[in-house]
Write an enzyme that holds these catalytic residues in place. Sequence first.
Site, PDB file in Angstrom:
ATOM      1  N   LYS A  76       0.811  -1.070   0.047  1.00  0.00           N
ATOM      2  CA  LYS A  76       0.070  -0.172   0.023  1.00  0.00           C
ATOM      3  C   LYS A  76       0.818   1.231   0.114  1.00  0.00           C
ATOM      4  CE  LYS A  76      -3.815   1.789   2.804  1.00  0.00           C
ATOM      5  NZ  LYS A  76      -4.868   1.510   3.885  1.00  0.00           N
ATOM      6  N   SER A 151      -9.668   1.730   2.750  1.00  0.00           N
ATOM      7  CA  SER A 151      -8.816   2.478   2.024  1.00  0.00           C
ATOM      8  C   SER A 151      -7.706   1.592   1.246  1.00  0.00           C
ATOM      9  CB  SER A 151      -7.855   3.583   2.679  1.00  0.00           C
ATOM     10  OG  SER A 151      -7.095   2.977   3.585  1.00  0.00           O
ATOM     11  N   SER A 175      -9.985  -0.862   7.102  1.00  0.00           N
ATOM     12  CA  SER A 175      -9.491  -0.580   5.885  1.00  0.00           C
ATOM     13  C   SER A 175      -8.568  -2.043   5.207  1.00  0.00           C
ATOM     14  CB  SER A 175      -8.443   0.859   5.822  1.00  0.00           C
ATOM     15  OG  SER A 175      -8.930   1.820   6.130  1.00  0.00           O
TER      16      SER A 175
END
Length: 483
Positions: A76, A151, A175
């Site tokens: 990420k 996210s 997330s």
Amino acid sequence: MNTLTLKACVEALQSKQVSATELAQDYLSQIEAHNAAINGYITLNKDITLAQAQAADALLASGNAPQLAGVPIAYKDLFCDSGWRTAASSKMLDNFVSPYTATVVQNLHNAGMVTLGRTNMDEFAMGSTNERSFYGKTNNPWDVNSVPGGSSGGSAAVVAARLAPAALGSDTGGSIRQPASHCGITGLKPTYGIVSRFGMVAYASSLDQAGPMAQTAEDCALLLNSMASFDERDSTSLDRAKEDYARDLNKPLTGLKVGLPKEYFADGLDAEVAKAVDQTVALLKAQGAEIVDVSLPQTELSIPAYYVIASAEASTNLSRFDGVRYGHRAAEYKDLQEMYERSRSEGFGEEVKRRIMMGAYVLSHGYYDAYYLKAQKIRRLIAEDFGHAFSQCDVILGPVAPTAAGKQGALGNDPVAMYLSDIYTLSVNLAGLPGMSVPAGFTSAGMPIGVQLIGPHFAEAKLLNVAHQIQQHSDWHQQAPSV
């Protein structure tokens, strides 16, 4: 080769069926062919990837390679990694190339893993749909007109699309678990403090936690074994004895007490999601588990408490991005004040500005006691609810989100509706507990549904055991989209 689980990659590399370089080249070819459809990766560097793969091949040839040597992984875009752009998917950090490496990433480098690239995310991890990235939205590989969740939606999407065998995500209010559920993969949010946050771009420091995302629970256990460590550079890192999180994967579930919180099955839960939970309950009963009713009465209060605390911490953490010390600087301004204002206005997206403003408000003079202090008291009550529930059961089972993945744009202009989609995940972060999303079925439209497992502090091995047994008696985790 790109359909292999992480465990299968390990076996193929160690038996010399494939080299680390061949494996990396295969994934890079698949990424080149299919990433444009989902926009899961936002930064690639073939030279670095292949150099790491060649180094892994040398380790494997030496006979002293660590277990994960040569296995590819995606990160990420908020984990700093020396030499890679780390932008947190924000214009504010668009040109930031990290001079150092996050501890959790370094741990995986030490394990010999090969970096495939950086994955898309909601800007500064603020969002539940992955539509709030400076680099464009990510599409769900099961339906490119639907969101992948946020996210960590980019990480979930590339694993689901078989463009990586595993990825690293972060979970501040769900997330990892929510996008894992929406994309049909397995995701684990560990106990707060067992994985270092040093080198992660911070959103809300008392809630953020890094975790693994992969096809199976077994893969998540292998990753967590290398990720978890004490780190003196993180003041919240826990100094605990090293664990083998894969030790209980094959343990029978006979006698396991599974709690169902009645508050998780009230109005607002989609019927197909409820059916998926029921299917999992039936599977666990068949394996000898006992189902007990529990209550988490503060569940509804987790939403306002979370958004007060998270926004307050976000407004503090993001104050450093002012165009002087860090971040984007406006090209034109009259004086210092205008430079600050224009730099932050141009650099941050709308959702980030909204949460900074909410955070500044709840911390302001005259409102601190009314909002922030009260939210912290609710946080304590939520933790006490979980403590009482775990006096009656070993793990808690429930939905991850009220619905399966929605269409692109459905929540774009309604931030309150977006916040409500996190109702089943937020309280786990407020209490610092471990939680997992495990594939549990599909809607009639063919979209994945996940169920959530929650455990007491440091119960990762137990959660992974339950998830692994679910996956030994189902094939939901083996389904893949036709991207």
